[in-house]
Design an enzyme around this catalytic site. Structure first.
Site, PDB file in Angstrom:
ATOM      1  N   LYS A 187       0.818  -1.219   0.000  1.00 48.77           N
ATOM      2  CA  LYS A 187       0.000   0.000   0.000  1.00 48.77           C
ATOM      3  C   LYS A 187       0.850   1.266   0.000  1.00 48.77           C
ATOM      4  O   LYS A 187       2.021   1.247   0.337  1.00 48.77           O
ATOM      5  CB  LYS A 187      -0.990  -0.044   1.168  1.00 48.77           C
ATOM      6  CG  LYS A 187      -2.152  -0.992   0.828  1.00 48.77           C
ATOM      7  CD  LYS A 187      -3.297  -0.947   1.784  1.00 48.77           C
ATOM      8  CE  LYS A 187      -4.428  -1.822   1.223  1.00 48.77           C
ATOM      9  NZ  LYS A 187      -5.458  -2.137   2.215  1.00 48.77           N
ATOM     10  N   ARG A 215      -3.392 -10.307   4.250  1.00 51.39           N
ATOM     11  CA  ARG A 215      -3.788 -10.380   2.835  1.00 51.39           C
ATOM     12  C   ARG A 215      -2.652  -9.760   2.043  1.00 51.39           C
ATOM     13  O   ARG A 215      -2.358  -8.579   2.210  1.00 51.39           O
ATOM     14  CB  ARG A 215      -5.093  -9.591   2.655  1.00 51.39           C
ATOM     15  CG  ARG A 215      -5.575  -9.450   1.222  1.00 51.39           C
ATOM     16  CD  ARG A 215      -6.799  -8.518   1.184  1.00 51.39           C
ATOM     17  NE  ARG A 215      -7.322  -8.360  -0.159  1.00 51.39           N
ATOM     18  CZ  ARG A 215      -6.838  -7.508  -1.056  1.00 51.39           C
ATOM     19  NH1 ARG A 215      -5.810  -6.735  -0.755  1.00 51.39           N
ATOM     20  NH2 ARG A 215      -7.383  -7.431  -2.247  1.00 51.39           N
TER      21      ARG A 215
HETATM   22  N1  PMM Z   1      -7.584  -3.596   0.459  1.00 50.95           N
HETATM   23  C1  PMM Z   1      -7.802  -3.651  -0.866  1.00 50.95           C
HETATM   24  C2  PMM Z   1      -8.724  -4.573  -1.387  1.00 50.95           C
HETATM   25  N2  PMM Z   1      -9.373  -5.432  -0.596  1.00 50.95           N
HETATM   26  N3  PMM Z   1      -9.805  -6.287   1.546  1.00 50.95           N
HETATM   27  C3  PMM Z   1      -9.607  -6.255   2.872  1.00 50.95           C
HETATM   28  N4  PMM Z   1     -10.254  -7.129   3.678  1.00 50.95           N
HETATM   29  N5  PMM Z   1      -8.752  -5.361   3.440  1.00 50.95           N
HETATM   30  C4  PMM Z   1      -8.068  -4.443   2.708  1.00 50.95           C
HETATM   31  O1  PMM Z   1      -7.329  -3.633   3.276  1.00 50.95           O
HETATM   32  C5  PMM Z   1      -8.252  -4.453   1.288  1.00 50.95           C
HETATM   33  C6  PMM Z   1      -9.150  -5.402   0.742  1.00 50.95           C
HETATM   34  C7  PMM Z   1      -7.078  -2.709  -1.774  1.00 50.95           C
HETATM   35  O2  PMM Z   1      -5.849  -3.200  -2.148  1.00 50.95           O
HETATM   36  P1  PMM Z   1      -5.566  -4.104  -3.487  1.00 50.95           P
HETATM   37  O3  PMM Z   1      -5.742  -3.219  -4.667  1.00 50.95           O
HETATM   38  O4  PMM Z   1      -4.196  -4.598  -3.283  1.00 50.95           O
HETATM   39  O5  PMM Z   1      -6.530  -5.251  -3.565  1.00 50.95           O
END
Ligand code: PMM
Length: 275
Positions: free
Chosen positions: A215, A255
């Protein structure tokens, strides 16, 4: 949660089937490529593959439920057929429902149930794990919503409200997983404060998921002498550091985009905690 392991933190591997996601967007346009990447993440130790079809990147365009379903369902079906545990990263109840029918077993809802009033019913009827992320508004407006009296106390209280709403809708507490929502209506300072005080969420007694991978607050932290953020693909060591500290703090899972280093860190954390 049969995908979760007893011996270490759960590791979710990110599979964004979006043309515009900030870190891997546009890299997996074809179903076969997406499946191959998911299988590689499984081989690296991912416990769950988190499939998302709409980017939540700040300023990203929102798409319709039909387009979102069209992106994620073929990938979810193929992964389920291959025996891969899948979560669906969606805030739309109709997409979650279709994803569950296609073989997903977890709902990852970045709106914590706020984005769609029907999501609680879908989660309750399915009886599946439901990740409730702290959220205040869609990506087009979230930067304007990053004001807190005390970010840790406020996020904790707002997540408790989401838990109460889920329970009132008949969802079982054993289905719920909490997530501080790093980067969602939060400045870098807010993200660091939440990470420094993860115990405030973990104390609530529900599993806590941390999603810091790649991020932008890590990019800012690692900015070069001119202030240019560290590129997305070069934030891995910092991501693994967050996996490690989250694990030592007692988080349930992370994640991540790059699975193997975080699985290794989770194993090291488990060894320390067991010793
Ligand atoms: N961040 C993203 C997408 N999905 N889901 C959860 N549970 N927590 C998060 O912080 C989160 C998420 C955005 O990041 P990406 O583009 O890497 O998916």
């Amino acid at each position: 949660m049969e995908f979760a392991r007893a011996d270490r933190m759960t590791v979710l591997g990110v599979l964004n089937v979006t043309p515009d996601s900030f870190s891997d967007g546009g890299r997996y346009p074809a179903v076969a490529d997406a499946v191959a990447h998911a299988l590689a993440m499984r081989a690296d130790g991912a416990d769950l593959i988190d499939v998302g079809g709409e980017s939540t990147r700040p300023g990203a365009a929102r798409i319709g439920a039909g387009a979102e379903a069209q992106r994620v369902l073929p990938v979810i079906s193929a992964l389920a057929a291959a025996g891969v545990p899948v979560s669906v990263d969606t805030y739309r109840a109709s997409v979650a429902q279709a994803a569950l029918e296609a073989g997903a077993t977890v709902i990852n809802d970045v709106t914590g149930g706020l984005g769609d009033p029907d999501m609680a019913r879908v989660a309750r009827d399915a009886g599946c794990p439901w990740i409730l992320m702290h959220w205040r508004g869609h990506s087009d407006v979230m930067a304007t919503l990053a004001t807190y009296d005390d970010v840790v106390a406020d996020v904790r209280r707002e997540l408790c409200t989401r838990v109460d709403a889920a329970l009132a809708a008949g969802v079982d507490p054993s289905q719920l997983i909490l997530d501080p929502g790093l980067g969602f209506a939060k400045t870098a300072a807010h993200n660091w404060a939440l990470l420094a005080h993860l115990d405030a969420l973990i104390d609530l007694g529900l599993p806590v998921l941390v999603a810091a991978s790649r991020k932008s607050f890590l990019g800012s932290l690692l900015a070069d002498g001119e202030g240019a953020p560290r590129p997305v693909g070069e934030r891995e060591s910092a991501t693994v550091a967050i996996t490690t500290m989250a694990g030592l703090a007692g988080a349930w899972g992370v994640r991540v985009h790059e699975v193997r280093p975080s699985v290794d860190a989770a194993r090291a954390v488990a060894a320390v905690r067991a010793a």
